[in-house]
Write an enzyme that holds these catalytic residues in place. Structure first.
Site, short mmCIF file in Angstrom:
data_model
loop_
_atom_site.label_atom_id
_atom_site.label_comp_id
_atom_site.label_asym_id
_atom_site.label_seq_id
_atom_site.Cartn_x
_atom_site.Cartn_y
_atom_site.Cartn_z
N GLY A 143 73.90 38.42 -41.40
CA GLY A 143 73.91 36.83 -40.70
C GLY A 143 72.65 37.04 -39.96
N GLY A 144 72.89 37.09 -38.53
CA GLY A 144 71.91 36.94 -37.57
C GLY A 144 70.69 37.89 -37.90
N HIS B 278 83.98 32.80 -47.13
CA HIS B 278 83.59 33.71 -45.76
C HIS B 278 84.35 33.10 -44.85
CE1 HIS B 278 81.08 34.06 -42.21
NE2 HIS B 278 80.31 35.03 -42.88
N SER C 143 77.55 42.08 -37.99
CA SER C 143 76.59 42.62 -37.06
C SER C 143 75.72 43.90 -37.42
CB SER C 143 77.26 43.04 -36.00
OG SER C 143 77.69 42.16 -35.22
N LYS D 128 73.64 30.81 -42.98
CA LYS D 128 74.48 29.78 -42.49
C LYS D 128 73.74 28.58 -42.00
CE LYS D 128 77.02 33.88 -40.56
NZ LYS D 128 77.66 34.32 -39.68
N GLU E 21 84.16 32.17 -41.79
CA GLU E 21 84.15 30.94 -41.30
C GLU E 21 84.44 29.50 -42.13
OE1 GLU E 21 79.50 31.36 -40.62
OE2 GLU E 21 80.36 33.08 -39.10
N GLY F 180 78.79 38.44 -35.87
CA GLY F 180 77.96 37.58 -34.74
C GLY F 180 78.47 37.93 -33.54
N ASN G 207 72.58 35.85 -45.35
CA ASN G 207 73.52 34.57 -45.22
C ASN G 207 72.90 33.82 -44.12
OD1 ASN G 207 75.48 32.45 -44.69
ND2 ASN G 207 77.07 34.01 -44.05
N GLU H 77 84.06 42.06 -44.59
CA GLU H 77 83.54 41.62 -43.44
C GLU H 77 84.53 41.36 -42.41
OE1 GLU H 77 79.63 39.39 -43.98
OE2 GLU H 77 81.21 37.92 -43.83
P1 PGA Z 1 76.29 38.47 -38.57
O1 PGA Z 1 76.92 37.78 -39.86
O2 PGA Z 1 75.29 39.60 -39.34
O3 PGA Z 1 75.69 37.62 -37.80
O4 PGA Z 1 77.53 39.30 -37.88
C1 PGA Z 1 77.57 38.20 -40.96
C2 PGA Z 1 78.04 37.20 -41.91
O5 PGA Z 1 78.78 36.27 -41.37
O6 PGA Z 1 78.03 37.26 -42.98
#
Ligand code: PGA
Length: 260
Positions: free
Chosen positions: A235-236, A96, A214, A11, A98, A174, A9, A168
């Site tokens: 994500g990251g 998601h 994470s 973002k 967010e 994050g 992802n 999640e």
């Molecule tokens: P993250 O994000 O791996 O940076 O924690 C995961 C996500 O929001 O899908």
């Protein structure tokens, strides 16, 4: 045996040029990987660049990060399922955290999107998960039940099998604070139990449930070794091709071990 799914992802990261750069390396690394499904979700504007960089390579699929539920119309700034379908998109991330917290999406709206995705042959990745306050208040099961029941309303058993659930926990996204493998397993087992009660045991056994929050190369194997964890939404750590490949490889090796 469920095939794990590892999704990146991105973002609001990566221009078309940066997407091409990432995929130039990643396509070579992932070329022959068949033990896991690998999915990349770039921003809308980079989907075309991603599609041409992937070319005929069928071990990598594309996802959108969101969509509207209508086919077309006066919805300034939105993208429709029909448009995504024509971009050769396979999956779409919906609900998601967010989207829920920053853009006010609720379970009823997310459900319309999940239904629309299936109508256009897109496979939804439906995200669910509790905040830290909800966890501390002992409300994990209530939150997950509400999000699953609301998000999956009117989804048939066949469509459920084609839907990926991403667990999640919001406090892990994050933050560098991953759920422990035990916490992940506990929530995933509860989600599978909820799917069994909304549908039946066979549907629940077939449904894929990814963990997100994470995920890094160093914690993927332990998470993936849990019986109800079928991959990850990353994500990251998905923004760099080497790191995302290490995550895919760790999950693939764990899938090999689980199937022995
Ligand atoms: P993250 O994000 O791996 O940076 O924690 C995961 C996500 O929001 O899908």
């Amino acid at each position: 045996m469920r095939k794990p799914i590892i999704a990146a992802n991105w973002k609001m990261h990566k221009t078309p040029a940066e997407t091409e750069e990432f995929l130039k390396n990643f396509v070579v690394l992932a070329r022959d990987e068949q033990r896991v499904d690998i999915v990349i979700a770039p921003p809308y504007i980079s989907l075309a660049a991603a599609s041409s960089a992937i070319g005929q390579n069928d071990s990598i699929r594309l996802a959108a990060q969101n969509m509207h539920y209508e086919q077309s119309g006066a919805f300034t700034g939105e993208i429709s399922p029909l448009m995504l379908r024509q971009m050769l998109i396979t999956y779409v991330i919906l609900g998601h955290s967010e989207r829920r917290s920053l853009f006010g999406e609720d379970d009823a709206l997310i459900n319309k999107k999940v239904l629309a995705a299936h109508q256009y042959n897109l496979r939804p990745i439906l995200c669910v998960g509790e905040t830290l306050d909800e966890r501390d208040a002992g409300k994990i099961e209530t939150v997950l039940t509400t999000q699953l029941t609301g998000g999956l309303k009117d989804i048939s058993p066949e469509q459920m099998v084609g839907t990926v659930i991403a667990y999640e926990p919001v406090w892990a996204i994050g933050t560098g604070r991953t759920a422990t493998p035990e916490q992940a397993q506990e929530a995933h087992a509860f989600i599978r139990k909820t799917i069994a009660s909304l549908y039946d045991a066979d549907t629940a056994r077939k449904a894929r449930i990814q963990y997100g929050g994470s995920v890094k190369p160093g914690n993927m194997a332990e998470l993936a070794s849990q019986p109800d964890v079928d991959g990850a939404l990353v994500g990251g750590a998905s923004l760099e091709s080497g790191s995302f490949w290490e995550i895919c490889r760790a999950a693939a090796e764990e899938a090999g071990r689980k199937s022995e």
